[in-house]
Design a protein around this motif. Structure first.
Motif, PDB file in Angstrom:
ATOM      1  N   ASP A 126       2.758  11.038   0.944  1.00  0.00           N
ATOM      2  CA  ASP A 126       1.915  10.124   0.170  1.00  0.00           C
ATOM      3  C   ASP A 126       2.444   8.692   0.267  1.00  0.00           C
ATOM      4  OD1 ASP A 126       0.327  12.199  -0.667  1.00  0.00           O
ATOM      5  OD2 ASP A 126       1.034  12.219  -2.739  1.00  0.00           O
ATOM      6  N   VAL A 127       1.532   7.737   0.165  1.00  0.00           N
ATOM      7  CA  VAL A 127       1.903   6.336   0.019  1.00  0.00           C
ATOM      8  C   VAL A 127       1.756   5.985  -1.458  1.00  0.00           C
ATOM      9  CG1 VAL A 127       1.359   3.947   0.627  1.00  0.00           C
ATOM     10  CG2 VAL A 127       1.206   5.757   2.363  1.00  0.00           C
ATOM     11  N   ILE A 155       5.364   1.282  -1.563  1.00  0.00           N
ATOM     12  CA  ILE A 155       5.058  -0.142  -1.524  1.00  0.00           C
ATOM     13  C   ILE A 155       5.773  -0.766  -2.716  1.00  0.00           C
ATOM     14  CG2 ILE A 155       3.231  -1.892  -1.555  1.00  0.00           C
ATOM     15  CD1 ILE A 155       1.262   0.374  -0.744  1.00  0.00           C
ATOM     16  N   PRO A 156       6.832  -1.566  -2.495  1.00  0.00           N
ATOM     17  CA  PRO A 156       7.597  -2.115  -3.627  1.00  0.00           C
ATOM     18  C   PRO A 156       6.898  -3.342  -4.211  1.00  0.00           C
ATOM     19  CG  PRO A 156       8.609  -2.789  -1.572  1.00  0.00           C
ATOM     20  CD  PRO A 156       7.426  -1.937  -1.200  1.00  0.00           C
ATOM     21  N   ALA A 157       5.788  -3.118  -4.900  1.00  0.00           N
ATOM     22  CA  ALA A 157       4.921  -4.209  -5.328  1.00  0.00           C
ATOM     23  C   ALA A 157       5.466  -4.961  -6.534  1.00  0.00           C
ATOM     24  CB  ALA A 157       3.523  -3.672  -5.643  1.00  0.00           C
ATOM     25  N   GLY A 158       6.085  -4.224  -7.480  1.00  0.00           N
ATOM     26  CA  GLY A 158       6.461  -4.864  -8.730  1.00  0.00           C
ATOM     27  C   GLY A 158       5.217  -5.200  -9.543  1.00  0.00           C
ATOM     28  N   GLU A 170      -5.602  -2.406  -0.029  1.00  0.00           N
ATOM     29  CA  GLU A 170      -6.662  -2.264   0.983  1.00  0.00           C
ATOM     30  C   GLU A 170      -6.090  -2.019   2.370  1.00  0.00           C
ATOM     31  OE1 GLU A 170     -10.177  -4.891  -1.184  1.00  0.00           O
ATOM     32  OE2 GLU A 170      -8.918  -5.865   0.316  1.00  0.00           O
ATOM     33  N   ALA A 171      -4.855  -2.508   2.634  1.00  0.00           N
ATOM     34  CA  ALA A 171      -4.234  -2.299   3.943  1.00  0.00           C
ATOM     35  C   ALA A 171      -3.562  -0.937   4.053  1.00  0.00           C
ATOM     36  CB  ALA A 171      -3.212  -3.403   4.220  1.00  0.00           C
ATOM     37  N   VAL A 198      -9.897  -0.447  -4.569  1.00  0.00           N
ATOM     38  CA  VAL A 198      -8.641   0.239  -4.906  1.00  0.00           C
ATOM     39  C   VAL A 198      -8.885   1.736  -5.078  1.00  0.00           C
ATOM     40  CG1 VAL A 198      -7.619  -1.824  -5.963  1.00  0.00           C
ATOM     41  CG2 VAL A 198      -8.933  -0.236  -7.383  1.00  0.00           C
ATOM     42  N   SER A 199      -9.973   2.212  -4.485  1.00  0.00           N
ATOM     43  CA  SER A 199     -10.402   3.606  -4.705  1.00  0.00           C
ATOM     44  C   SER A 199      -9.474   4.630  -4.062  1.00  0.00           C
ATOM     45  CB  SER A 199     -11.825   3.803  -4.168  1.00  0.00           C
ATOM     46  OG  SER A 199     -11.864   3.555  -2.767  1.00  0.00           O
ATOM     47  N   SER A 200      -8.518   4.181  -3.225  1.00  0.00           N
ATOM     48  CA  SER A 200      -7.596   5.148  -2.606  1.00  0.00           C
ATOM     49  C   SER A 200      -6.666   5.764  -3.632  1.00  0.00           C
ATOM     50  CB  SER A 200      -6.769   4.453  -1.517  1.00  0.00           C
ATOM     51  OG  SER A 200      -5.953   3.436  -2.080  1.00  0.00           O
TER      52      SER A 200
END
Length: 410
Positions: A126-127, A155-158, A170-171, A198-200
């Motif tokens: 999983d991502v 994904i280290p978004a914070g 989206e990417a 953001v439906s993923s």
């Protein structure tokens, strides 16, 4: 781990007696390692680790209150003398408000979070969009290392910066989200308003804030299956929701007790009390760390097949210290009154205002109310709290089972 049976490993489904035997067989060695640190050596100086092989024996050890840690850390920086190993033996070094300083061990999944993510439906490959903060505090890394231990890409978004988050979503098309429930709603609302996809995101593990039923329903209606976890910056993941949706299952490798606020005394089964945790990590063990959070145990195993102790989740704060007529009154003092009058049931100190004056009323459950008992309790209240107050004797079982020993109603 096995996706087929929806359990992370065989530890989760073993017989409770086997788990208990394993934990307490390992505890003496963990105590020995803890006592290599000067603060634990002092606190446990009269303790023979070999004799601490049961819950009853553990309950006799002193409680270490999380609320005490900032002062202890300031007095003997950085860890108050509770860590034996050199700083360079750890992977990361953090701080939390207080300040409280926390080291991160170097082994895989140091915060024990992989099985919580697994219970929430996350799987290898999983991502995951991780929106907990990576700045100085452990939150971001707790969920990051847990997801990577499970085999996920992170994904280290914070937190914050929703525009940049939308580009990442989206990417990379993450299927999982970790962060606070509040920020998940902010993200979904902002995406809806900006027409971003953001439906993923289909599942989430949320923590760090209340997740009321109304918000749970809203997130579910938007196609995201969200689960809650209870953790701390000291211990990592303590307990987590499972597909059974019946409270939270306590994590493996932890001994969780529920004690009467202000004491280290275990409550009766089902009674609300303060969470106290002993961790079995030899590099940085915690011995009876009182978190200041209230919960109650649920009877029986979870319908999901996990057999560890279950708790109701977060039920408020145990530190009910309040100021009356300029003086602090603490839960420990109410517990002391109970010890001096062992025949009583629950006690609750209710603080109100009468005109412009603070008024204390000690409510005490008893089997037989007498004026002599009321007078004795009034004298004990004054002796212990150094303040006078009224005493109200009530029927056994009539005070609420909510963990409150001081109720400030001013």
């Amino acid at each position: 781990m096995s996706a087929a049976n929806n359990h992370y490993d065989a530890l989760e489904t073993r017989e409770p007696a086997a788990r208990e035997a394993d934990l307490f067989a390992r505890l003496p060695d963990v105590l020995r390692k803890a006592m290599a640190a000067p603060a634990y050596a002092e606190r446990l100086k009269d303790t023979d680790p070999a004799e601490v092989a049961s819950r009853a024996a553990l309950a006799r050890l002193p409680v270490l209150r999380k609320s005490e840690l900032p002062a202890l850390h300031r007095a003997a920086p950085p860890f108050g003398g509770f860590v034996a190993g050199p700083l360079g033996s750890f992977g990361r070094l953090f701080t939390s408000p207080g300040p409280i300083f926390e080291p991160e061990p170097t082994h895989a999944d140091p915060w024990r979070g992989a099985r919580a993510l697994f219970a929430a439906g996350f799987r290898p490959g999983d991502v995951v969009l991780n929106t907990f903060s990576y700045h100085l505090t452990p939150g971001g890394f707790i969920f990051d290392t847990s997801a990577r231990a499970l085999g996920c890409a992170v994904i280290p978004a914070g937190p914050g910066n929703t525009e940049a988050q939308f580009e990442l979503i989206e990417a990379y098309r993450p299927v999982g989200y970790s962060g606070t429930p509040d920020f998940l709603k902010i993200l979904l609302d902002a995406a809806n308003g900006a027409g971003r996809d953001v439906s993923s995101i289909k599942r989430a593990l949320v923590s760090g804030a209340a997740f009321p039923k109304s918000l749970q329903d809203e997130i579910k209606a938007r196609g995201i299956d969200a689960y809650q976890a209870f953790g701390t910056a000291d211990l990592g993941m303590v307990a987590f929701e499972t597909p059974a949706r019946e409270g939270m299952v306590v994590n493996e490798d932890l001994i969780l007790e529920i004690v009467r606020p202000g004491t280290g005394d275990p409550v009766h089964p089902g009674e609300v009390g303060e969470i106290v945790v002993t961790s079995l990590h030899p590099e940085h063990p915690w011995i009876r760390l009182a978190l200041g959070d209230l919960t109650a145990a649920l009877a029986g195993p979870s319908r999901c097949g996990r057999t560890n102790m279950r708790i109701k989740g977060w039920m408020g704060r145990a530190d009910q210290t309040t100021k009356v007529k300029g003086m602090f009154v603490r839960p420990e003092q109410i517990a002391e009154i109970g010890k001096r009058h062992p025949g009583l049931g629950r006690l609750r100190l209710v603080v109100t205002r009468q005109g412009e004056t603070d008024l204390m009323t000690l409510k005490a459950e008893c089997a037989s109310a007498t004026e002599a008992l009321r007078s004795e309790l009034a004298a004990t209240l004054r002796a212990v709290a150094k303040l006078g107050g009224d005493v109200e004797l009530v029927a056994a079982g009539s005070l609420p089972n909510d963990g409150k020993v001081i109720s400030d109603e001013r």
